[in-house]
Design a protein around this motif. Structure first.
Motif, mmCIF file in Angstrom:
data_model
loop_
_atom_site.group_PDB
_atom_site.id
_atom_site.type_symbol
_atom_site.label_atom_id
_atom_site.label_comp_id
_atom_site.label_asym_id
_atom_site.label_seq_id
_atom_site.Cartn_x
_atom_site.Cartn_y
_atom_site.Cartn_z
ATOM 1 N N HIS A 276 4.419 -9.000 -14.454
ATOM 2 C CA HIS A 276 5.032 -9.544 -13.240
ATOM 3 C C HIS A 276 3.987 -10.145 -12.292
ATOM 4 O O HIS A 276 4.280 -11.093 -11.556
ATOM 5 C CB HIS A 276 5.819 -8.442 -12.520
ATOM 6 C CG HIS A 276 6.481 -8.885 -11.256
ATOM 7 N ND1 HIS A 276 7.631 -9.642 -11.235
ATOM 8 C CD2 HIS A 276 6.132 -8.692 -9.949
ATOM 9 C CE1 HIS A 276 7.978 -9.885 -9.977
ATOM 10 N NE2 HIS A 276 7.087 -9.327 -9.193
ATOM 11 N N TRP A 277 2.782 -9.602 -12.335
ATOM 12 C CA TRP A 277 1.714 -10.085 -11.460
ATOM 13 C C TRP A 277 1.429 -11.566 -11.670
ATOM 14 O O TRP A 277 0.973 -12.263 -10.749
ATOM 15 C CB TRP A 277 0.436 -9.272 -11.691
ATOM 16 C CG TRP A 277 -0.124 -9.409 -13.082
ATOM 17 C CD1 TRP A 277 0.170 -8.638 -14.165
ATOM 18 C CD2 TRP A 277 -1.085 -10.365 -13.533
ATOM 19 N NE1 TRP A 277 -0.530 -9.056 -15.274
ATOM 20 C CE2 TRP A 277 -1.309 -10.115 -14.904
ATOM 21 C CE3 TRP A 277 -1.775 -11.408 -12.917
ATOM 22 C CZ2 TRP A 277 -2.200 -10.870 -15.673
ATOM 23 C CZ3 TRP A 277 -2.660 -12.173 -13.674
ATOM 24 C CH2 TRP A 277 -2.864 -11.898 -15.033
ATOM 25 N N VAL A 278 1.715 -12.064 -12.878
ATOM 26 C CA VAL A 278 1.471 -13.476 -13.181
ATOM 27 C C VAL A 278 2.254 -14.387 -12.247
ATOM 28 O O VAL A 278 1.759 -15.434 -11.804
ATOM 29 C CB VAL A 278 1.849 -13.777 -14.651
ATOM 30 C CG1 VAL A 278 1.903 -15.291 -14.910
ATOM 31 C CG2 VAL A 278 0.856 -13.118 -15.598
ATOM 32 N N PHE A 279 3.487 -13.983 -11.908
ATOM 33 C CA PHE A 279 4.359 -14.817 -11.085
ATOM 34 C C PHE A 279 3.981 -14.765 -9.600
ATOM 35 O O PHE A 279 4.601 -15.456 -8.777
ATOM 36 C CB PHE A 279 5.808 -14.386 -11.289
ATOM 37 C CG PHE A 279 6.269 -14.519 -12.712
ATOM 38 C CD1 PHE A 279 6.508 -15.762 -13.263
ATOM 39 C CD2 PHE A 279 6.423 -13.393 -13.522
ATOM 40 C CE1 PHE A 279 6.912 -15.896 -14.581
ATOM 41 C CE2 PHE A 279 6.829 -13.516 -14.842
ATOM 42 C CZ PHE A 279 7.067 -14.767 -15.375
ATOM 43 N N TRP A 280 2.967 -13.947 -9.279
ATOM 44 C CA TRP A 280 2.404 -13.944 -7.935
ATOM 45 C C TRP A 280 1.010 -14.556 -7.939
ATOM 46 O O TRP A 280 0.670 -15.345 -7.050
ATOM 47 C CB TRP A 280 2.335 -12.511 -7.388
ATOM 48 C CG TRP A 280 3.673 -11.931 -7.056
ATOM 49 C CD1 TRP A 280 4.528 -11.293 -7.897
ATOM 50 C CD2 TRP A 280 4.324 -11.966 -5.771
ATOM 51 N NE1 TRP A 280 5.673 -10.923 -7.230
ATOM 52 C CE2 TRP A 280 5.573 -11.317 -5.924
ATOM 53 C CE3 TRP A 280 3.972 -12.470 -4.515
ATOM 54 C CZ2 TRP A 280 6.469 -11.171 -4.859
ATOM 55 C CZ3 TRP A 280 4.859 -12.323 -3.465
ATOM 56 C CH2 TRP A 280 6.093 -11.676 -3.640
ATOM 57 N N ALA A 281 0.214 -14.201 -8.928
ATOM 58 C CA ALA A 281 -1.165 -14.696 -8.987
ATOM 59 C C ALA A 281 -1.212 -16.206 -9.229
ATOM 60 O O ALA A 281 -2.009 -16.919 -8.604
ATOM 61 C CB ALA A 281 -1.935 -13.969 -10.091
#
Length: 320
Positions: A276-281
């Motif tokens: 999920h961090w990908v969609f923020w980073a």
């Protein structure tokens, strides 16, 4: 789409020629100069816009962001589910067209109230450039994330458990786990590959469409309808490209809106948190790169710079 900084909605007073800013406008650089043309002393609190944290108008405007993001999540995620459920030969194309139309309508609906962000990417970029203060951005962030959760809750309330489990409430995923001949197997994209796609698509989104809304000259020439339509079309195109070029089961394509991805993840949970961090980073990298690009190009190519909330202005002030 931008912010209430007078990009499209300014009017001119026929009596004295003074430009009238909308009620929710954020002061521009010209508005913090003295009559002699010299800059007045501006505190760090003013640069951060801390007073806006206690401004009822800002919180009332954030309701448009909350409702707009909630509708965005509900409509986009139902579009994802419907386009696949209908078993058409070109679900990605249909989904992209509907996304473009939906985004355009929601931007036009929220623009007069809050500036039409409904996306942390737009809000963060606007804050970096000083179009809005970081305090207003924080309020909008909160409203957008809450809106994403409410949209996912609304979707969960209207779909059956089978669809919810099969489509994960239309959330953002990198991979899925399916049964294999020797046990469960993971199908999808690696996080590093997905990060590149997310960062590139989000930067293209900012460069090819949001740029027009942030640039006062272009926004005034085209007007809100055209600008919102361009943003919608660019997003629709990027959705089609990101979901088609990989053709990987389990990967839902570039999110380009962290709040949209957060809602289903909080409500559904499970594998939606995987990567999920990908969609923020990815969007964070893109916003930073877009900001640096704006600061590097000649000033006359972008009208709207040098505002007191600009990130570099705040950073330089902190070292004085």
């Amino acid at each position: 789409m931008g912010s209430h900084n007078g990009v499209v909605g300014d009017e001119e007073n026929p009596h004295n020629g003074i430009r009238i800013q909308p009620v929710l406008s954020t002061p521009m650089a010209e508005q913090w100069k003295s009559e002699g043309g010299k800059k007045t002393n501006v505190t760090m609190g003013e640069k951060l816009g801390l007073n806006e944290l206690f401004c009822p108008q800002v919180w009332r405007a954030s309701l448009a962001e909350l409702l707009g993001t909630a509708l965005l999540v509900f409509l986009i995620d139902t579009t994802v589910i419907s386009s696949i459920q209908t078993q058409t030969k070109t679900p990605n194309l249909i989904m992209s067209i509907v996304v473009a139309i939906t985004i355009t309508i929601l931007l036009l609906a929220t623009f007069p109230v809050s500036g039409g962000h409904i996306n942390p990417v737009i809000t963060f970029s606007a804050a970096l450039l000083g179009i809005i203060s970081f305090s207003r951005a924080a309020v909008y962030f909160l409203a957008q994330c809450l809106g994403g959760v409410l949209g996912a809750l609304a979707l969960k309330a209207v779909v059956n458990s089978g669809i919810e489990q099969t489509f994960s409430l239309g959330g953002c995923t990198l991979s899925v786990i399916e049964p294999g001949p020797k046990g469960p197997i993971t199908i999808g994209l690696e996080a590093n590959q997905a990060l590149w796609i997310e960062a590139i698509c989000t930067f293209v989104f900012l460069f090819a469409s949001v740029w027009i809304a942030f640039d006062e000259r272009q926004a005034k020439v085209h007007g809100p309808v055209v600008v919102c339509s361009i943003i919608g079309m660019v997003l629709g195109l990027l959705v089609f490209v990101s979901t088609t070029m990989t053709a990987t089961k389990g990967y839902t394509g570039a999110g380009m809106n962290p709040a949209r991805c957060l809602g289903p993840a909080l409500i559904r949970g499970g594998h939606l948190w995987d990567g999920h961090w990908v969609f923020w980073a990815g969007p964070a990298i893109s916003c930073t790169a877009f900001y640096l690009y704006i600061k590097i190009i000649p000033n006359h190519h972008f009208k709207g710079q040098e505002q007191k909330h600009d990130f570099l202005n705040i950073l330089s002030h902190s070292f004085k």
